[in-house]
Write a protein that holds these residues in place. Structure first.
Motif, short mmCIF file in Angstrom:
data_model
loop_
_atom_site.label_atom_id
_atom_site.label_comp_id
_atom_site.label_asym_id
_atom_site.label_seq_id
_atom_site.Cartn_x
_atom_site.Cartn_y
_atom_site.Cartn_z
N ARG A 180 59.06 -63.46 39.41
CA ARG A 180 59.24 -64.69 40.20
C ARG A 180 57.91 -65.41 40.39
NH1 ARG A 180 62.83 -61.30 43.09
NH2 ARG A 180 61.21 -60.81 44.62
N ALA A 181 56.87 -64.65 40.73
CA ALA A 181 55.56 -65.27 40.94
C ALA A 181 55.00 -65.86 39.64
CB ALA A 181 54.59 -64.24 41.51
N ALA A 182 55.20 -65.15 38.53
CA ALA A 182 54.66 -65.62 37.25
C ALA A 182 55.27 -66.96 36.85
CB ALA A 182 54.92 -64.58 36.16
N PHE A 183 56.56 -67.15 37.13
CA PHE A 183 57.22 -68.38 36.69
C PHE A 183 57.17 -69.47 37.77
CE2 PHE A 183 58.71 -65.50 33.49
CZ PHE A 183 58.78 -66.29 32.36
N ASN B 32 63.87 -62.83 32.83
CA ASN B 32 64.69 -61.65 33.12
C ASN B 32 64.18 -60.42 32.38
OD1 ASN B 32 65.29 -62.53 30.56
ND2 ASN B 32 67.52 -62.31 30.75
N ALA B 33 62.89 -60.34 32.15
CA ALA B 33 62.32 -59.23 31.37
C ALA B 33 62.61 -57.89 32.04
CB ALA B 33 60.81 -59.43 31.22
N PRO B 34 63.16 -56.93 31.30
CA PRO B 34 63.43 -55.61 31.90
C PRO B 34 62.13 -54.83 32.12
CG PRO B 34 63.91 -55.59 29.55
CD PRO B 34 63.56 -57.00 29.89
N GLY B 35 62.15 -53.96 33.10
CA GLY B 35 61.02 -53.08 33.33
C GLY B 35 59.84 -53.71 34.03
N VAL B 36 60.00 -54.95 34.51
CA VAL B 36 58.92 -55.63 35.23
C VAL B 36 59.40 -55.89 36.65
CG1 VAL B 36 57.40 -57.65 35.29
CG2 VAL B 36 58.17 -56.73 33.09
N ASP B 37 58.53 -55.64 37.63
CA ASP B 37 58.89 -55.86 39.03
C ASP B 37 59.39 -57.30 39.21
OD1 ASP B 37 58.60 -56.55 41.88
OD2 ASP B 37 57.65 -54.57 42.05
N PRO B 38 60.59 -57.49 39.76
CA PRO B 38 61.12 -58.85 39.93
C PRO B 38 60.19 -59.77 40.70
CG PRO B 38 62.84 -57.22 40.34
CD PRO B 38 61.57 -56.46 40.21
N VAL C 24 50.53 -60.86 44.66
CA VAL C 24 51.96 -60.60 44.81
C VAL C 24 52.17 -59.24 45.47
CG1 VAL C 24 54.17 -60.45 43.61
CG2 VAL C 24 52.33 -61.82 42.63
N ASP C 25 53.08 -59.18 46.45
CA ASP C 25 53.53 -57.90 47.01
C ASP C 25 54.57 -57.29 46.08
OD1 ASP C 25 52.02 -57.74 49.38
OD2 ASP C 25 53.35 -59.17 50.36
#
Length: 635
Positions: free
Chosen positions: A553-556, A543-549, A571-572
């Protein structure tokens, strides 16, 4: 025809009823309590009926919810009937289990729940008069409403009990903390969409071919232009200051609204009795409460001493505590009689028998009945009388509107003239409607494009926008959907073609780059090769703030890096750009990463989810063990 408009005051009350009675699992989200109805059965559970009236009311409520959320066209009647019937059967099974298990709700629990309902409060305090008046105005008797609420609260006890008993081991919790608190080291390069779009300069043959291939995209939508009557309670006339005589008469008639009945603050000691107590159990409880009463009366112990001893003792057969402020009619009649028979604060009643056992009741304070003076509430009375007057005019006008648009189906003029409003006209509207206003309302659009209004060119029925607003529409003009020529659509076609080609190039290149990163090449080298911006490595949580959701999602979702090779993917991003994402390291979460409140919230949420699944399984098993007869296919 406008009975739903007349019933507008029921809306907020209905939400309270639903909010109190709904089980927070969609499977059992349908309230089926009714006051009356035919005895025809829609289904039976071991002979216990679900009446046709119950089914029809539940079906209508669910149909309205689906239509409001997704539009009338989304209602699949057959599926909806089956889902409603399944919900009613499951609810009946839960009720039967609750009854058989002896789950009960005490008067104190019921009283606390009722006092917590905002609709029964005046200036934040519970009003018994308002409570009774409101319940009765909705067609319920007070006992019927309390019985209904008591049953709902008992069912909720089952849900909470199942959730509380759900097993979540320490190992399971550690695994969850590991996943939820996990950190990943990520970096990525960004491919700007606009850079790729600017590179695409298709020629005329490509534009023509793209247009022919996607002709269905370039269509002028079907449109209508409407004339309409907008009947609004606020526009029917200005407020008129009522006469002083009318205001004082209203004050006398509505004095209950401005008064608070006498309330008595009480504490009690209770020796519990089971519902099916034997004569011997009753006698033992009576002797026990009498002994406590004798000790207090003789001065050997005080009421507070006995209460404190009971609270600290942990004996489930007795309880003691403060009850708060009580008005007449809230508690059991025998309890009421004892409490309101005490002369002064500090007085203690003789033992009192109720359905829950034997009580000693102490009067702690008296809050006298109060009536707000006329001068204090005069402005409220003015607003109330004006509202009543305007509401009356609105309902009369709405009824007349309904009759006249039906009697004159091909014109709005007679209705508008009769009720003193103008016929307005809209701009051209497609089925998507407007962004705001009445033509953003799905009900208005559905009526405008219906067979009756568009096809037969009749007036619509009155459409209720809200409690004080009704609209009637008719089609003034119509444009069928039509194909746009290439010249008309050229700008859009060119933009779509460039967008599609740019997206294709970005996808191909980003996929290639992700493979090269996984093979060991650095993001920095790739960014330099293409002239792209790079975001340096950083540790992030889910749930890191300031990072594109989408990046998170792709990172995890990526597997952890293996054998020194980073994990990578394309990632789009939300703004249309494309990123090549690299995960270079993973750290498991620890309990230190979660605050105590977060850990408890996580535990409660997971237990609730486990409990929901377990309760669903229990209901399935009860269904298998029960004789369930459903007539939904014939309804």
């Amino acid at each position: 025809m406008l009975q739903t408009i007349r019933d507008r005051a029921s809306g907020w009350f209905a939400y309270i009823i639903i909010g109190l009675l709904i089980v927070p699992f969609a499977l059992w989200g349908i309230n089926h309590y009714t006051n009356s109805g035919p005895t025809t059965d829609a289904a039976t559970v071991d002979g216990d009926p679900i009446t046709l009236a119950q089914f029809q009311q539940a079906l209508q409520r669910q149909r309205q919810r689906v239509a409001a959320a997704l539009g009338a066209d989304a209602v699949d009647e057959g599926r909806l009937k089956r889902e409603v019937m399944d919900g009613l059967i499951d609810e009946k099974l839960i009720e039967r289990f609750v009854d058989a298990s002896g789950l009960r709700v005490s008067d104190l629990q019921l009283d606390a729940s009722i006092k917590g309902i905002a609709a029964f409060q005046v200036n934040g305090s519970f009003s018994h008069e308002l409570y009774e008046r409101t319940v009765r105005s909705q067609g319920y008797s007070v006992p019927a409403f309390e019985s209904m609420l008591r049953a709902s609260l008992a069912t909720d006890q089952l849900r909470q009990g199942v959730a509380a008993s759900a097993m979540l081991t320490a190992v399971d919790l550690r695994r969850l903390v590991d996943l939820i608190g996990q950190k990943r080291e990520v970096s990525y390069l960004v491919m700007p969409k606009e850079v790729f779009r600017a590179r695409e300069q298709p020629g005329e043959p490509d534009i023509e071919a793209f247009y022919q291939q996607h002709r269905d995209r370039y269509v002028n939508p079907e449109q209508v232009r409407l004339e309409y009557i907008d009947l609004n309670v606020e526009a029917l006339g200005g407020d008129v200051v009522p006469s002083e005589e009318a205001l004082r008469a209203a004050y006398q008639e509505q004095q209950a609204n401005f008064s608070r009945p006498e309330e008595r603050v009480a504490s009690h000691i209770l020796v519990r009795l089971p519902e099916d107590a034997s004569a011997e159990q009753v006698e033992r409880a009576r002797v026990r409460i009498q002994g406590l009463a004798d000790d207090i009366a003789a001065g050997r112990k005080t009421f507070d001493d006995v209460s404190r001893s009971i609270r600290e003792g942990g004996d489930p057969t007795v309880e003691a505590g403060e009850l708060g402020a009580l008005a007449k009619g809230v508690m059991d009649p025998a309890f009421d009689e004892a409490l309101f028979g005490l002369a002064a604060p500090g007085a203690i009643s003789a033992p009192v028998r109720t359905d829950f056992g034997y009580h000693l009741v102490r009067l702690d304070a008296i809050r006298p009945a109060q009536v707000r003076p006329y001068e204090e509430v005069r402005d409220e009375l003015v607003r109330t009388l004006n509202r009543q007057q305007n509401d009356g005019r609105f309902y009369e006008a709405a009824e007349r509107l309904s009759t006249l648009v039906f009697e004159n189906p091909d014109t709005l003029a007679p209705a508008a003239q009769a009720i003193g409003v103008t016929v307005a006209q809209s701009d051209w509207l497609s089925r998507q409607g407007a962004d705001t206003g009445i033509f953003a309302d799905p009900k208005v659009l559905a009526a405008a494009f219906s067979d009756d209004v568009l096809g037969a060119r009749r007036n619509s029925e009155p459409i209720q926008i809200d409690a004080g607003r009704v609209v009637v529409v008719r089609v003034l003009d119509h444009k069928a959907a039509s194909q746009r020529t290439l010249d008309e659509a050229r700008e859009q076609v060119l933009g779509d073609l460039r967008e599609e080609r740019a997206r294709q190039r970005m996808n191909e290149l980003s996929g290639t780059y992700a493979g090269r990163v996984h093979g060991g090449e650095s993001l920095q080298a790739l960014a330099a090769e293409g002239g792209y911006r790079i975001e340096a490595a950083r540790w992030v949580q889910r749930n890191a703030p300031g990072v594109d959701p989408a990046l998170l999602r792709a990172a995890f979702r990526l597997p952890p890096p293996a054998e020194g090779k980073p994990a990578a993917t394309a990632v789009d991003l939300a703004n249309g750009d494309r990123a090549v994402l690299m995960v270079s390291a993973v750290k498991p979460g620890t309990e230190a990463d979660l605050a105590e409140a977060e850990s408890k919230l996580l535990t409660d949420r997971i237990r609730g989810q486990i409990g929901a699944v377990q309760l669903e399984g229990m209901v399935d098993e009860w269904r298998r063990q029960s004789k369930v007869v459903s007539h939904v296919d014939r309804l």
